[in-house]
Motif scaffolding. Structure first.
Motif, short mmCIF file in Angstrom:
data_model
loop_
_atom_site.label_atom_id
_atom_site.label_comp_id
_atom_site.label_asym_id
_atom_site.label_seq_id
_atom_site.Cartn_x
_atom_site.Cartn_y
_atom_site.Cartn_z
N GLN A 305 0.68 -1.15 0.09
CA GLN A 305 0.09 0.15 0.01
C GLN A 305 0.66 1.36 0.06
O GLN A 305 0.60 2.13 -0.61
N MET A 306 2.08 1.36 0.68
CA MET A 306 2.94 2.37 0.78
C MET A 306 3.48 2.63 -0.57
O MET A 306 3.38 3.84 -0.96
N VAL A 307 4.04 1.59 -1.24
CA VAL A 307 4.60 1.81 -2.61
C VAL A 307 3.82 2.28 -3.62
O VAL A 307 3.67 3.22 -4.28
N ALA A 308 2.45 1.75 -3.67
CA ALA A 308 1.69 2.14 -4.34
C ALA A 308 1.18 3.51 -4.36
O ALA A 308 1.07 4.40 -5.58
N LEU A 309 1.13 4.16 -3.19
CA LEU A 309 0.73 5.89 -3.17
C LEU A 309 1.87 6.59 -3.53
O LEU A 309 1.43 7.55 -4.38
N ARG A 310 3.32 5.94 -3.73
CA ARG A 310 4.26 6.74 -4.22
C ARG A 310 4.09 6.86 -5.80
O ARG A 310 4.39 8.03 -6.32
N HIS A 311 3.30 6.16 -6.36
CA HIS A 311 3.06 5.98 -8.05
C HIS A 311 1.75 6.51 -7.94
O HIS A 311 1.06 5.98 -9.26
N GLY A 312 1.19 7.25 -7.22
CA GLY A 312 -0.38 7.83 -7.57
C GLY A 312 -1.42 6.81 -7.75
O GLY A 312 -2.36 6.87 -8.33
N MET A 313 -1.25 5.39 -6.92
CA MET A 313 -2.25 4.54 -7.10
C MET A 313 -2.55 4.10 -5.70
O MET A 313 -1.71 4.43 -4.64
N VAL A 314 -3.72 3.34 -5.46
CA VAL A 314 -4.10 2.82 -4.27
C VAL A 314 -4.25 1.24 -4.46
O VAL A 314 -4.65 0.76 -5.39
N ALA A 315 -3.58 0.51 -3.46
CA ALA A 315 -3.80 -0.92 -3.39
C ALA A 315 -5.03 -1.20 -2.73
O ALA A 315 -4.86 -1.01 -1.56
N LEU A 316 -5.91 -2.01 -3.51
CA LEU A 316 -6.91 -2.49 -2.32
C LEU A 316 -6.98 -3.88 -2.18
O LEU A 316 -6.74 -4.88 -2.97
N LEU A 317 -7.23 -4.06 -0.82
CA LEU A 317 -7.00 -5.58 -0.36
C LEU A 317 -8.34 -6.10 -0.08
O LEU A 317 -8.49 -7.30 0.59
N HIS A 318 -9.35 -5.27 -0.17
CA HIS A 318 -10.74 -5.96 0.05
C HIS A 318 -10.96 -7.22 -0.75
O HIS A 318 -10.56 -7.18 -2.01
N GLU A 319 -11.66 -8.04 -0.32
CA GLU A 319 -12.03 -9.34 -1.04
C GLU A 319 -12.62 -8.95 -2.33
O GLU A 319 -12.79 -9.89 -2.94
N LYS A 320 -13.65 -8.23 -2.22
CA LYS A 320 -14.69 -8.12 -3.24
C LYS A 320 -14.69 -6.55 -3.73
O LYS A 320 -15.78 -5.85 -3.32
N PRO A 321 -14.02 -5.79 -3.98
CA PRO A 321 -13.92 -4.41 -4.23
C PRO A 321 -14.99 -3.89 -5.32
O PRO A 321 -15.75 -3.07 -5.28
N PHE A 322 -15.12 -4.92 -6.39
CA PHE A 322 -15.88 -4.49 -7.45
C PHE A 322 -16.87 -5.58 -7.77
O PHE A 322 -16.40 -6.77 -8.02
N LEU A 323 -18.07 -5.30 -7.58
CA LEU A 323 -19.18 -6.33 -8.13
C LEU A 323 -19.00 -6.70 -9.50
O LEU A 323 -19.02 -5.88 -10.35
N GLY A 324 -19.29 -8.04 -9.68
CA GLY A 324 -19.32 -8.36 -11.24
C GLY A 324 -17.59 -8.86 -11.96
O GLY A 324 -17.95 -9.28 -13.01
N VAL A 325 -16.63 -8.65 -11.13
CA VAL A 325 -15.61 -9.33 -11.50
C VAL A 325 -15.01 -10.11 -10.45
O VAL A 325 -15.51 -9.72 -9.31
N ASN A 326 -13.81 -10.82 -10.63
CA ASN A 326 -13.40 -11.61 -9.38
C ASN A 326 -12.78 -10.84 -8.34
O ASN A 326 -12.26 -9.62 -8.56
#
Length: 706
Positions: A305-326
């Motif tokens: 998560q820390m490194v993702a922020l350095r690159h202007g991104m966010v790492a999501l670790l939730h089991e189901k961030p998006f309905l309809g895809v894995n």
């Protein structure tokens, strides 16, 4: 960003430089002192204050040489996250000066407020004292955050009365219990050389990456880790073009820095690739001892998560961030080995003759069958309920995949009472330029909760945000119990070979109902599993109470892993965590509807109505436009009503704050159900609403804009 020199430096030159490994210790400690510490780590001697002082002095010198100013005891409370309290090395002296000090006493023990962490009733609010104790088996490390370096010391966390308040203490207890029983079995089988047994695990971590600018505009992602509304983009994962696909430039650079940061910490990240869903990825590390691997996985999630922020991104670790895809999981690869690296789950060239392998194999089968409800609890979380059995993760029914060849061998043993011979099979490619390859004992089965993959068991149910501790505690406890039975039988046997064969036959015959090599997603399997008598706890709320059934409690107490009060506290904490997670998701859904979606769609409907009126005034045909506005208006009315109904459901659940199981059941049965109903109207409105009016980034933005 990482130091550019790393790009020009061999990995071997900087691997582990931020970890206080034996190599680093050797620069500050004598060989006899290091040997003493290793004996402490192996449980062969007590840690003395003198040895602790030597190690503390060495740690301090090493940390100061790296630029650290503070140290902290790093522990894993029952939040499922990590915790830390920082102290500086300074100690004031006369004349306004300071010394830089760090004693063995400070290394061994810290003190924190135990009442402020989840304890499930083990501690009253006024009983605040809790302790952290140095875990000598997990090396200290330096965490570098934009040049600010801190010495981190892995520790256990327990109460004033000695109750475990974390995930490390019971994991260490379960490792010890399993090692003890495994050594007894090996001794009974004639192995007098093995002195130690190591429980190895290798986690495969899945995660999503999203652009931070879109993440910041989604209150649901920021507060709950998943989207509570959002219509599928025109393209998802149906073309299977993301899995193992070419990694884009932006993510490649991110992964490069992630590896550098992990390697500096001595975390052996090995494999990285795109996963099935858009913007979903996986990172896997080399196997290590269960306790160390669990620590490393917690640290990996933090660094990710820390490194993702350095690159202007966010790492999501939730089991189901998006309905309809894995969604994202975490495969737990579990095995047993002796200290010389001999894998006890690795078959020999003639598997049928390998009694040791077959005893450990069938003991695992028996353990998973007897304690299936408990093993199911190892993957019971609110986030994981979205995945299990959803054609992206195994079903909630515990079963084991062995593969046809190994199953056939065990069936033959059961029927014939002996270990039958079979020739080794080869994979024939049909092309002379490719060699014949020895065929593995098993294929792979992604629909199985527990799959034997040649020399280990892959527990595939774990959620991506979970600690590795709980699943492995439950597996270790169950297997230790069965191996204790094996040890007693072998120790009392007159003919070890005959008794070994009897154990293998009996265990497999009595527990082969749990072996299933087919499609776990099929309707037929669910029906067959029911006929076999296999338990099916479909959700977290129905699964968690199995932690405290008498069979589970007896197991934990006998193996000295949990006391009755400790495991009861974990049930309460886990149920509360489930309810709190659903409450956050539902509450943010209400807020997003009231403050953003409903006002935005009302404005859009008004604008659309004005446009239709103007078109109608000049004689345009507006029947289709009127149908559109009718559809949106109807969905809007349903959403307004659904939002208020959801608010009522939340209030009802909150009123049961003193009945944790009842409250969790209401969240599951009423709140989650109403959220699903409300979402259907919200997602419909999104498909009809002008993008300039819709208040949040879409799935298209989130999943296809990196």
């Amino acid at each position: 960003m990482f130091d550019i020199d790393y790009a020009k430096t061999p990995v071997t030159d900087f691997y582990g430089i931020n970890c206080f490994t034996e190599t680093e210790m050797g620069k500050y400690l004598s060989d006899p002192t290091i040997r003493e510490l290793k004996e402490v780590q192996r449980g062969q001697r007590e840690l003395t204050s003198e040895l602790a002082d030597y190690v503390a002095s060495a740690m301090k010198q090493w940390a100061l040489s790296k630029g650290a100013t503070h140290f902290c005891h790093w522990f894993q409370p029952l939040t499922g996250l990590t915790a830390e309290k920082h102290d500086s090395f300074i100690s004031p002296t006369k004349g306004g000066k300071v010394l830089l000090e760090f004693s063995g006493k400070e290394l061994i023990k810290g003190e924190g407020d135990a009442s402020s962490f989840p304890n499930g009733g083990l501690r009253a609010t006024f009983e605040a004292r809790g302790y952290t104790a140095w875990d000598t088996s997990s090396p200290a490390f330096l965490k570098d955050v934009n040049g600010v370096k801190t010495l981190y010391i892995p520790t256990a966390f327990f109460s004033y009365n000695g109750e475990a308040l974390d995930k490390k203490v019971p994991l260490l207890r379960s490792n010890q219990a399993l090692e003890k029983q495994t050594l007894r079995v090996l001794r009974a089988l004639g192995n007098t050389k093995a002195k130690r047994v190591v429980i190895n695990i290798g986690p495969e971590q899945e995660y999503f990456l999203v652009d931070k600018k879109f993440y910041d505009q989604r209150p649901d992602l920021r507060l709950s880790g998943r989207t509570v509304m959002g219509n599928l983009a025109a393209k998802g994962q149906e073309l299977n073009d993301h899995y193992y696909g070419t990694i884009g430039d932006r993510v490649t650079v991110f992964m490069s820095e992630l590896n550098y940061e992990l390697w500096k910490l001595g975390i052996s990240s090995k494999t990285q690739h795109k996963e099935a869903a858009p913007n979903q990825f996986e990172i896997a590390v080399v196997y290590d001892a269960a306790n160390l691997s669990t620590d490393h996985n917690q640290l990996l999630m933090d660094v990710l998560q820390m490194v993702a922020l350095r690159h202007g991104m966010v790492a999501l670790l939730h089991e189901k961030p998006f309905l309809g895809v894995n969604g994202s999981g975490k495969h737990d690869n579990w095995s047993l080995s002796t200290e010389d690296g001999t894998n006890l789950l690795a078959p020999g060239s003639n598997v049928e003759d390998n009694l040791q392998f077959l005893i450990f194999l069938t003991s695992f089968i028996k353990a998973m069958d007897e304690y299936a409800p408990l093993i199911r609890c190892g993957a019971a979380t609110a986030g994981n309920d979205h995945r299990l059995g959803a054609s992206e993760a195994p079903p909630a029914i515990i079963s084991i995949y062995l593969g046809d060849q190994l199953t056939s061998i065990l069936d033959t043993i059961t029927m014939e009472g002996c270990c039958a011979k079979s020739d080794r099979q080869f994979v024939k490619m049909g092309m002379t330029m490719l060699p014949q390859l020895p065929k593995d004992l098993t294929d792979r089965n992604r629909t199985s909760p527990i799959a034997f993959t040649g020399n280990k068991f892959e527990y595939r149910m774990v959620g991506s945000s979970q600690s590795m501790a709980d699943p492995n505690i439950y597996i270790n406890a169950a297997v230790a119990h069965v191996l204790e039975e094996v040890a007693l039988r072998l120790e009392g046997a007159q003919d070890i070979a005959l008794e070994s064969h009897a154990i293998i036959r009996e265990f497999y015959q009595d527990h082969k109902r749990i072996v299933f090599n087919g499609n776990g997603y099929s309707k037929e399997w669910k029906e067959e599993a029911l006929s076999r008598g296999l338990p099916d706890f479909k959700d977290t709320v129905s699964a968690l109470p199995q932690l405290v059934n008498e069979k589970s409690i007896e197991l934990f107490e006998k193996q000295k892993i949990f006391t009755r009060s400790e495991i009861s506290s974990r049930l309460e904490i886990n149920l509360q965590t489930y309810s709190k997670q659903i409450n956050i998701e539902a509450s943010i859904m209400v807020e997003m509807c009231r403050k953003f979606v409903i006002p935005s769609v009302i404005r859009y409907v008004g604008t659309l109505a004005d446009s239709i009126a103007k078109q109608e005034a000049i004689g345009f045909e507006v029947a289709i436009q009127r149908q559109t506005i009718s559809t949106v208006q109807n969905a809007l009315n349903q959403a307004i009503e659904g939002t208020e109904l959801l608010h009522v459901c939340i209030a009802k659940a909150l009123s049961y704050k003193d009945e944790v199981l009842k409250q969790a059941q209401i969240y599951r049965d009423e709140v989650v159900s109403q959220m699903q109903n409300l979402r259907s109207h919200l997602d419909l409105m999104e498909t009809y609403t002008d993008k300039t009016f819709w208040p949040f980034p879409s799935y298209d933005d989130l999943l296809f804009r990196l």
